[in-house]
Design a protein around this motif. Structure first.
Motif, PDB file in Angstrom:
ATOM      1  N   GLU A 142       0.813  -1.208   0.000  1.00  0.00           N
ATOM      2  CA  GLU A 142       0.000   0.000   0.000  1.00  0.00           C
ATOM      3  C   GLU A 142       0.846   1.257   0.000  1.00  0.00           C
ATOM      4  O   GLU A 142       0.428   2.302  -0.464  1.00  0.00           O
ATOM      5  CB  GLU A 142      -0.913  -0.005   1.236  1.00  0.00           C
ATOM      6  N   ASP A 143       2.098   1.172   0.557  1.00  0.00           N
ATOM      7  CA  ASP A 143       2.942   2.341   0.686  1.00  0.00           C
ATOM      8  C   ASP A 143       3.769   2.609  -0.557  1.00  0.00           C
ATOM      9  O   ASP A 143       4.584   3.525  -0.579  1.00  0.00           O
ATOM     10  CB  ASP A 143       3.889   2.172   1.894  1.00  0.00           C
ATOM     11  N   VAL A 144       3.627   1.780  -1.621  1.00  0.00           N
ATOM     12  CA  VAL A 144       4.400   1.995  -2.833  1.00  0.00           C
ATOM     13  C   VAL A 144       3.976   3.314  -3.484  1.00  0.00           C
ATOM     14  O   VAL A 144       2.796   3.582  -3.675  1.00  0.00           O
ATOM     15  CB  VAL A 144       4.195   0.823  -3.822  1.00  0.00           C
ATOM     16  N   VAL A 145       4.960   4.141  -3.800  1.00  0.00           N
ATOM     17  CA  VAL A 145       4.698   5.446  -4.397  1.00  0.00           C
ATOM     18  C   VAL A 145       4.864   5.338  -5.907  1.00  0.00           C
ATOM     19  O   VAL A 145       5.896   4.876  -6.399  1.00  0.00           O
ATOM     20  CB  VAL A 145       5.671   6.504  -3.824  1.00  0.00           C
ATOM     21  N   THR A 146       3.843   5.755  -6.642  1.00  0.00           N
ATOM     22  CA  THR A 146       3.889   5.652  -8.103  1.00  0.00           C
ATOM     23  C   THR A 146       4.050   7.010  -8.778  1.00  0.00           C
ATOM     24  O   THR A 146       4.436   7.082  -9.928  1.00  0.00           O
ATOM     25  CB  THR A 146       2.605   4.987  -8.621  1.00  0.00           C
ATOM     26  N   GLY A 147       3.743   8.121  -8.095  1.00  0.00           N
ATOM     27  CA  GLY A 147       3.836   9.446  -8.688  1.00  0.00           C
ATOM     28  C   GLY A 147       5.223  10.042  -8.564  1.00  0.00           C
ATOM     29  O   GLY A 147       6.163   9.410  -8.083  1.00  0.00           O
ATOM     30  N   PRO A 148       5.393  11.314  -8.982  1.00  0.00           N
ATOM     31  CA  PRO A 148       6.684  11.997  -8.870  1.00  0.00           C
ATOM     32  C   PRO A 148       7.113  12.116  -7.410  1.00  0.00           C
ATOM     33  O   PRO A 148       6.303  12.363  -6.524  1.00  0.00           O
ATOM     34  CB  PRO A 148       6.397  13.375  -9.482  1.00  0.00           C
ATOM     35  N   ILE A 149       8.410  11.940  -7.176  1.00  0.00           N
ATOM     36  CA  ILE A 149       8.962  11.947  -5.815  1.00  0.00           C
ATOM     37  C   ILE A 149       9.950  13.091  -5.656  1.00  0.00           C
ATOM     38  O   ILE A 149      10.768  13.355  -6.540  1.00  0.00           O
ATOM     39  CB  ILE A 149       9.660  10.609  -5.503  1.00  0.00           C
ATOM     40  N   PHE A 150       9.856  13.777  -4.515  1.00  0.00           N
ATOM     41  CA  PHE A 150      10.847  14.790  -4.143  1.00  0.00           C
ATOM     42  C   PHE A 150      11.551  14.266  -2.895  1.00  0.00           C
ATOM     43  O   PHE A 150      10.913  14.023  -1.871  1.00  0.00           O
ATOM     44  CB  PHE A 150      10.184  16.144  -3.860  1.00  0.00           C
ATOM     45  N   ALA A 151      12.869  14.091  -2.982  1.00  0.00           N
ATOM     46  CA  ALA A 151      13.624  13.468  -1.888  1.00  0.00           C
ATOM     47  C   ALA A 151      14.258  14.523  -0.988  1.00  0.00           C
ATOM     48  O   ALA A 151      14.850  15.494  -1.462  1.00  0.00           O
ATOM     49  CB  ALA A 151      14.702  12.551  -2.448  1.00  0.00           C
ATOM     50  N   ILE A 152      14.126  14.314   0.330  1.00  0.00           N
ATOM     51  CA  ILE A 152      14.789  15.150   1.337  1.00  0.00           C
ATOM     52  C   ILE A 152      15.547  14.215   2.271  1.00  0.00           C
ATOM     53  O   ILE A 152      15.019  13.200   2.700  1.00  0.00           O
ATOM     54  CB  ILE A 152      13.779  15.996   2.137  1.00  0.00           C
ATOM     55  N   GLU A 153      16.775  14.582   2.594  1.00  0.00           N
ATOM     56  CA  GLU A 153      17.614  13.740   3.459  1.00  0.00           C
ATOM     57  C   GLU A 153      17.803  14.387   4.821  1.00  0.00           C
ATOM     58  O   GLU A 153      18.067  15.593   4.910  1.00  0.00           O
ATOM     59  CB  GLU A 153      18.976  13.498   2.806  1.00  0.00           C
ATOM     60  N   ILE A 154      17.637  13.601   5.876  1.00  0.00           N
ATOM     61  CA  ILE A 154      17.990  14.035   7.225  1.00  0.00           C
ATOM     62  C   ILE A 154      19.463  13.679   7.394  1.00  0.00           C
ATOM     63  O   ILE A 154      19.829  12.510   7.465  1.00  0.00           O
ATOM     64  CB  ILE A 154      17.125  13.343   8.292  1.00  0.00           C
ATOM     65  N   LEU A 155      20.318  14.690   7.445  1.00  0.00           N
ATOM     66  CA  LEU A 155      21.751  14.498   7.295  1.00  0.00           C
ATOM     67  C   LEU A 155      22.388  13.814   8.500  1.00  0.00           C
ATOM     68  O   LEU A 155      21.879  13.878   9.627  1.00  0.00           O
ATOM     69  CB  LEU A 155      22.427  15.850   7.051  1.00  0.00           C
ATOM     70  N   LYS A 156      23.514  13.178   8.254  1.00  0.00           N
ATOM     71  CA  LYS A 156      24.294  12.539   9.309  1.00  0.00           C
ATOM     72  C   LYS A 156      24.774  13.591  10.306  1.00  0.00           C
ATOM     73  O   LYS A 156      25.147  14.700   9.924  1.00  0.00           O
ATOM     74  CB  LYS A 156      25.484  11.801   8.692  1.00  0.00           C
ATOM     75  N   ASP A 157      24.751  13.245  11.589  1.00  0.00           N
ATOM     76  CA  ASP A 157      25.171  14.114  12.706  1.00  0.00           C
ATOM     77  C   ASP A 157      24.283  15.341  12.863  1.00  0.00           C
ATOM     78  O   ASP A 157      24.684  16.322  13.487  1.00  0.00           O
ATOM     79  CB  ASP A 157      26.633  14.571  12.528  1.00  0.00           C
ATOM     80  N   SER A 158      23.072  15.303  12.292  1.00  0.00           N
ATOM     81  CA  SER A 158      22.175  16.460  12.424  1.00  0.00           C
ATOM     82  C   SER A 158      21.622  16.598  13.833  1.00  0.00           C
ATOM     83  O   SER A 158      21.060  17.640  14.179  1.00  0.00           O
ATOM     84  CB  SER A 158      21.020  16.340  11.425  1.00  0.00           C
ATOM     85  N   ALA A 159      21.775  15.564  14.667  1.00  0.00           N
ATOM     86  CA  ALA A 159      21.296  15.653  16.045  1.00  0.00           C
ATOM     87  C   ALA A 159      22.132  16.627  16.878  1.00  0.00           C
ATOM     88  O   ALA A 159      21.683  17.094  17.926  1.00  0.00           O
ATOM     89  CB  ALA A 159      21.315  14.276  16.702  1.00  0.00           C
ATOM     90  N   GLN A 160      23.339  16.935  16.388  1.00  0.00           N
ATOM     91  CA  GLN A 160      24.197  17.882  17.106  1.00  0.00           C
ATOM     92  C   GLN A 160      23.817  19.304  16.708  1.00  0.00           C
ATOM     93  O   GLN A 160      23.797  19.656  15.532  1.00  0.00           O
ATOM     94  CB  GLN A 160      25.666  17.623  16.783  1.00  0.00           C
TER      95      GLN A 160
END
Length: 356
Positions: free
Chosen positions: A157-175
């Motif tokens: 059900e979670d498969v995405v078929t439309g256009p996707i915009f990707a955002i990354e939560i960067l490494k070490d962002s908790a600091q």
């Protein structure tokens, strides 16, 4: 009394900071009040061990204030901010811990000599429960297979078929102070699906800040996990969001109105190879990311718009399949690059889309 007071002040501060109410000094408030609460708990524990549980009116009033603050915000969060499927389980676990603790505390105050046998009984009960859990198992083999089937269905059900915009939560962002969400300001066309991927080892959230997660809230995203958001139902505008675990992590999602498709015409007679003839009109177009291109077949012959080249074949980026007279095909370009395409039925027909 000092321990109870510090605990109450610290708990109230934590609730204010993580509720997002104290925006002006939220960055330092959660750390200071958290420290205050833990220092209060230490004093409180030492006081109980040294002199027993206080029965004074001040102690009872302080306890009532602490319980009221915790229950008040807990009920509010449960009703308005909760998106977890495991809330009932967490509540039952907390009750399983809290109720025996209250009972033991009351018995310790009234009959101190009975604590040891009560502790022995509880210890034996816990040990028995663990033995039963390990030997009998948490679920039967059939139930486990059913659970796997349910998980697979949800995955489908979670498969995405439309256009996707990707955002990354960067490494070490908790600091605090490090870059967090990339891009920090994401401009997305309404109807696209935004996918956040946690590349950090710490868990994070994607939570709309103005309404404390009412518009969208990912709950905890563990390392390597993703959160998807369909922007179809979102109104045009800007949405500030943050990580409720690390509230200094703030970014913006901008939802724009769908752009009118850029049209490419397959003209009449395109199936006939002739020097100087235009087979896709225009043959080369320059567009920006997020633009939708629409191919329209105005020729009586069948055609395709297939990414790749006649020499190397299709590359799988997009493919219109067969377009009859009057048929249309749309594709939204979300990544920068130069995309060559051709007609698999008439390989002399070639075109290019340059995305900037």
């Amino acid at each position: 009394m000092p321990g109870m007071g510090l605990t109450g002040i610290g708990l109230a501060g934590l609730i204010l900071s993580y509720a997002g109410i104290a925006h002006t000094f939220i960055d330092g408030m959660h750390a200071l009040t958290g420290l205050t609460m833990f220092v209060g708990l230490i004093f409180l524990s030492v006081g109980i061990l040294d002199g027993g549980i206080s029965t004074s009116k001040k102690a009872k009033i302080t306890t009532l204030v602490i319980v009221t603050i915790a229950l008040g915000f807990g009920i509010y969060a449960l009703i308005t901010m909760n998106t977890s499927d495991f809330t009932l389980t967490v509540v039952l676990i907390l009750l399983a811990v809290a109720l025996p603790a209250l009972a033991i505390g009351y018995i310790a105050m009234k009959k101190p000599g009975s604590i040891k046998p009560i502790g022995l009984v509880l210890g034996l009960a816990v040990a028995s429960g663990l033995v039963i859990w390990v030997t009998a198992g948490s679920m039967s083999e059939g139930e486990a297979e059913l659970a796997e089937e349910i998980i697979d269905e949800h995955a489908m059900e979670d498969v995405v078929t439309g256009p996707i915009f990707a955002i990354e939560i960067l490494k070490d962002s908790a600091q605090e102070g490090n870059p967090d969400y990339s891009p920090d300001r994401a401009i997305v066309t309404q109807g696209h699906t935004v996918v956040w991927t946690n590349a950090d080892i710490a868990p994070h959230t994607v939570t709309s800040s103005i309404d404390y997660g009412e518009t969208f809230d990912s709950s905890l995203i563990s390392a390597g996990e993703t959160f998807t958001l369909d922007t179809t139902e979102l109104e045009i505008g800007e949405y500030e969001y943050l990580c409720i675990v690390h509230p200094w992590m703030i970014a913006t999602l901008v939802v724009e109105a769908p752009k009118e498709a850029t049209k490419i015409i397959i003209p009449e007679g395109a199936a006939i190879p002739e020097d100087g003839k235009i087979f896709y009109d225009p043959e080369t177009i320059n567009i920006s990311t997020g633009t939708t291109v629409e191919w329209i077949n105005e020729d009586a012959a069948m055609h395709t718009a297939t990414s790749g080249s006649p020499t190397n074949g299709a590359d799988g980026v997009f493919d219109s399949q067969i377009l009859n007279l009057g048929d249309k095909y749309q594709f939204t370009f979300t990544e920068v690059g130069n995309y060559d395409y051709y007609c698999i039925l008439h390989p002399w027909m070639i075109g290019t889309v340059n995305v900037e």
